[in-house]
Design a protein around this motif. Structure first.
Motif, PDB file in Angstrom:
ATOM      1  N   GLN A 287       0.815  -1.218   0.000  1.00  0.00           N
ATOM      2  CA  GLN A 287       0.000   0.000   0.000  1.00  0.00           C
ATOM      3  C   GLN A 287       0.848   1.268   0.000  1.00  0.00           C
ATOM      4  O   GLN A 287       0.347   2.332  -0.334  1.00  0.00           O
ATOM      5  CB  GLN A 287      -0.981  -0.002   1.179  1.00  0.00           C
ATOM      6  N   TYR A 288       2.110   1.166   0.351  1.00  0.00           N
ATOM      7  CA  TYR A 288       2.966   2.356   0.239  1.00  0.00           C
ATOM      8  C   TYR A 288       4.308   2.002  -0.399  1.00  0.00           C
ATOM      9  O   TYR A 288       5.327   2.585  -0.084  1.00  0.00           O
ATOM     10  CB  TYR A 288       3.165   3.050   1.597  1.00  0.00           C
ATOM     11  N   GLN A 289       4.280   1.032  -1.305  1.00  0.00           N
ATOM     12  CA  GLN A 289       5.513   0.674  -1.992  1.00  0.00           C
ATOM     13  C   GLN A 289       5.802   1.696  -3.089  1.00  0.00           C
ATOM     14  O   GLN A 289       5.023   1.852  -4.020  1.00  0.00           O
ATOM     15  CB  GLN A 289       5.395  -0.719  -2.600  1.00  0.00           C
ATOM     16  N   THR A 290       6.924   2.367  -2.966  1.00  0.00           N
ATOM     17  CA  THR A 290       7.312   3.317  -4.009  1.00  0.00           C
ATOM     18  C   THR A 290       8.206   2.602  -5.018  1.00  0.00           C
ATOM     19  O   THR A 290       8.585   1.448  -4.807  1.00  0.00           O
ATOM     20  CB  THR A 290       8.093   4.495  -3.408  1.00  0.00           C
ATOM     21  N   LEU A 291       8.549   3.295  -6.089  1.00  0.00           N
ATOM     22  CA  LEU A 291       9.412   2.684  -7.099  1.00  0.00           C
ATOM     23  C   LEU A 291      10.757   2.295  -6.503  1.00  0.00           C
ATOM     24  O   LEU A 291      11.314   1.250  -6.814  1.00  0.00           O
ATOM     25  CB  LEU A 291       9.601   3.647  -8.269  1.00  0.00           C
TER      26      LEU A 291
END
Lengths: 362, 434
Positions: A287-291
């Motif tokens: 849900q908050y995985q960034t690149l």
């Protein structure tokens, strides 16, 4: 760098007459020495500047350019960290798979949303803070230094403290909310609370930094503009809108570019916020995985170096795409503006901002 | 003249800066040569460790240096195993920056045996290493009978529970009677949880900390877990995995868990503030619980036997083949994993010995934990250790798969249906491992 390039023209003409009389006066066998000296001299004049700038380029080649090439090579293969010598050619398969992977698009969306909810409030708050710091007041130096302290804090320490503040059962923020009768918020495991918590770390760290950039630009605005505005009866708010903001527009563009780059590379805050395996995957539901985290997960959790390299290159290409699009929009807007109002006021603010843009994006 | 000197000056500066930049670049290749000899001629052995393996934390390394005055040991301890292993892999790939002795976590053992065995020294010729539990060294033995590490501890499992909360919920508090509640099967442990929840009306405490704790306990009681003997993935077909998943997800859907993650924020204060009443605990976890739950909970915690033996964790010490002090390092590893030292570490930290001989030591078998209400932990964990399957098949990506499963169970705790969560889990494993 500027001095080293200016040396040869300044040195050249001076050196030549000093050497010329020295040569013939010293005798026959000195002829070779003379020639050697001439060679040295030419080398000195010709090569010295390159030698001076060499450290940067050698280091750049070793630590940036070579890794860049190597990464692109790896991204075309199936490679694991444990067996780096076994590379299976994949062609562009890694890329096509990545583009079909919903985790990738999820990470793109998260990077964008966290970027927006952290950059926008951060820059607005910085603007306000800079405006306040710009007033004549007691202890202004103290407040200016204080504004910069969060920036001087390491990401790790800041993120760790915020993680504890946002903890579900015993965190201070939930404790505070409970005073008003709110139930405990599970910050980490829900999408928007988690993204909000992460952006609050970013905001806390960067607001002061941007405020000081704005402040520096504000102080360069001539005082008489304010005086003139005041004589015309402009209120503080009107002065802020019509004098301050146009006066620091290039700086604003610059900070927007900086925060865009920063947001794209967002990594440390969510990693530490999640703690352990959940930090690496950006939460159990990503849900908050960034690149940046996706890259880390592929590389340093799954140890799939080929796929990690693919993410890295895709990120790089995405950034280029964003800037090209941004330049196009800018040019479009400038030409429309010029067509609408061909006054002399329009071009000047546009050109310094675009130059600061290109220097920071390169 | 001045201009000539200036020219020479520039030249020197230019040369120096060029040399410097080359040196900077070249510098990354080297960086070795830490071990070997110290300036005063002593043998220097370096170690790379993680977590609390105990060698540095207790007096063991100091004692070794005292007994062997010509040896200096330097240990580097990484707090987090994930970070440690990543660095180890990079160094193995680069062939530099390695310590003479490197710790190996059980979840990584198979991968190192499969891919990096040639970089480790063979320890099978070390004298006096026939004291280990039969399955321990087989986990780090290659098909060609090369042993790449000697065992430190193992992780036999029991159930740590809160005596006071059990009594409050109308359940027995005595550890023998508690063990009888789930004597036959882990499903009885879950049934007890339902009774616990009913009995404990006003208190908010959950029955267990996390569904993944139970999952691990059940998985590790089987000789085949996520991989079969041939190294094929069987996580979707292995009935043991299915059974563990079903039962663990039942605790989540029945609201028996505190929705915590072990060793992550919230878990430690949960131990101290009684947000849950039980946790499945390998022997090494006792030290953590007693430290985090704090003196005010002393005597409230107790340990009861688990329904089935299982092994969670345990490490090894390997020696690098390239080490300049290989023989000395082998000696040190053999000494550190000798029965007396293992027994000592158990008494100091609760790291349970992997040495059969150490298990017979009355100091181990008769050990009691004052913190856990004087529980006879030597007896309980000793019995659990005997119950561990004789053969344990490890897989290359066991650690990663375990993490993905526990995240899948967290999905259920957050409201996803078990079948959907399982589907996501399988997809993730395929992506991570495939």
């Amino acid at each position: 760098m500027a001095t080293s390039t200016s040396v040869p023209p300044a040195d050249g003409p001076q050196d030549a007459p000093a050497d010329a009389p020295g040569g013939p006066g010293s005798g026959g066998s000195k002829d070779t020495r003379q020639r050697r000296r001439n060679l040295f001299h030419r080398l000195d004049v010709g090569a010295a500047p390159y030698t001076f700038i060499a450290p940067f380029f050698v280091i750049f080649a070793a630590f940036s350019f070579y890794p860049l090439l190597y990464t692109s090579w790896i991204s075309l293969h199936d490679v694991e960290l444990a067996t780096m010598d076994v590379m299976v050619w994949q062609g562009l398969q890694n890329y096509t798979e990545l583009l079909q992977d919903e985790r990738f698009w999820n990470a793109v969306a998260n990077t964008a949303t966290i970027g927006v909810i952290s950059a926008v409030p951060q820059l607005l708050m910085a603007l306000g803070l800079a405006h306040l710091l710009n007033y004549r007041m007691r202890g202004s130096a103290f407040f200016r230094v204080a504004a910069l302290t969060p920036y001087a804090t390491s990401v790790g320490a800041a993120a760790l403290v915020f993680t504890m503040l946002f903890e579900r059962d015993f965190g201070m923020i939930n404790w505070f909310l409970s005073l008003f009768g709110f139930d405990n918020v599970d910050w980490e495991s829900q999408k928007w609370p988690a993204q909000f918590a992460i952006s609050s770390i970013v905001i806390w760290r960067w607001t002061g930094y941007n405020a000081l950039l704005y402040l520096a630009a504000m102080q360069a605005i001539p005082k008489d503009r304010y005086e003139a505005a005041a004589i015309d009866g402009a209120t503080r708010w009107q002065q802020f809108r019509t004098v301050t903001i146009p006066g620091i527009r290039p700086t604003i563009v610059f900070t927007i570019v900086l925060s865009t780059i920063g947001s794209t590379q967002l990594f440390g805050e969510p990693l530490i916020f999640g703690q352990g395996p959940n930090g690496i995957t950006g939460g159990v539901n990503n849900q908050y995985q960034t690149l940046g985290l996706l890259l880390y997960e592929e590389g340093w959790k799954n140890y799939q170096m080929g796929r990690a390299a693919t993410v890295a290159w895709t990120m790089f290409l995405l950034l280029i795409l964003v800037f090209v699009a941004q330049r196009l929009i800018k040019r479009l807007m400038a030409s429309r503006q010029a067509a609408a109002r061909p006054g002399p006021a329009a071009p000047p603010p546009a050109s310094p901002s675009s130059s600061s843009l290109s220097s920071s994006s390169s | 003249m001045g201009s000539v000197r200036k020219a020479v000056g520039t030249r020197v500066v230019a040369a120096v800066s060029a040399a410097l930049s080359l040196a900077l670049v070249a510098g990354c290749g080297g960086g070795d040569g830490e071990s070997g000899k110290t300036d005063d001629g002593k043998t220097k052995i370096t170690m790379g460790l993680f977590g609390v393996m105990g060698f540095k934390e207790t007096e063991l390394l100091k004692r070794y240096m005292k007994e062997n005055p010509d040896v200096v040991v330097e240990a580097d301890v990484a707090g987090d195993e994930q970070t440690y292993y990543t660095a180890l892999q990079t160094r193995l790939a680069a062939g530099s920056g390695l310590k003479d002795i490197q710790g190996i976590e059980i979840g990584r053992a198979k991968e190192l045996v499969d891919t990096q065995a040639d970089k480790f020294a063979d320890l099978s010729d070390v004298d006096g290493i026939d004291h280990f539990l039969p399955w321990k060294l087989s986990q780090v033995t290659t098909p060609k009978d090369k042993i790449i590490g000697l065992g430190t501890d193992i992780g036999p499992m029991a159930v740590c529970y809160r005596k006071d909360l059990f009594e409050k919920a109308g359940l027995p508090g005595d550890r023998e009677e508690v063990a009888k509640l789930w004597e036959n099967d882990w499903s009885e442990y879950v049934e007890t949880g339902k009774k616990f929840k009913k009995g404990l009306k006003d208190d908010k405490a959950a029955y267990l900390d996390s569904a993944s704790g139970l999952f691990n306990a059940m998985i590790y009681g089987n000789s085949e877990q996520f991989y079969d003997k041939d190294g094929e993935l069987i996580h979707t077909s292995n009935p043991a995995v299915q059974e563990a998943w079903d039962l663990a997800s039942e605790t989540a859907t029945a609201g028996l868990t505190a929705k915590l993650r072990q060793f992550q924020p919230g878990w430690d204060p949960g131990l101290a503030n009684s947000t849950f009443a039980t946790t499945v605990c390998p022997a090494w976890m006792l030290a953590h619980i007693s430290e985090k739950a704090g003196p005010e909970n002393k005597g409230k915690w107790d340990v009861a036997e688990a329904p089935k033996g299982a092994n969670w964790g345990g490490s090894f010490l390997g020696v690098m083949d390239s080490s300049p002090v290989k023989e000395e390092a082998k000696k040190l590893v053999a000494w550190l994993t000798a029965p007396e030292q293992q027994a000592y570490l158990f008494q100091e930290l609760g790291n349970f010995p992997s040495s059969e001989e150490a298990l017979k030591d009355p100091a181990v078998s008769g050990a009691k934990s004052e913190y856990f209400n004087d529980a006879p932990i030597g007896e309980i964990f000793g019995a659990a250790a005997k119950d561990i399957p004789e053969e344990q098949v490890l897989g290359r990506k066991d650690g990663t798969i375990k993490d993905i499963f526990s995240q899948g169970l967290q999905l259920i705790e957050q409201g996803k249906s078990p079948s959907e969560a399982r589907k996501t889990t399988n997809e993730r494993i395929e992506k991570a491992v495939g």
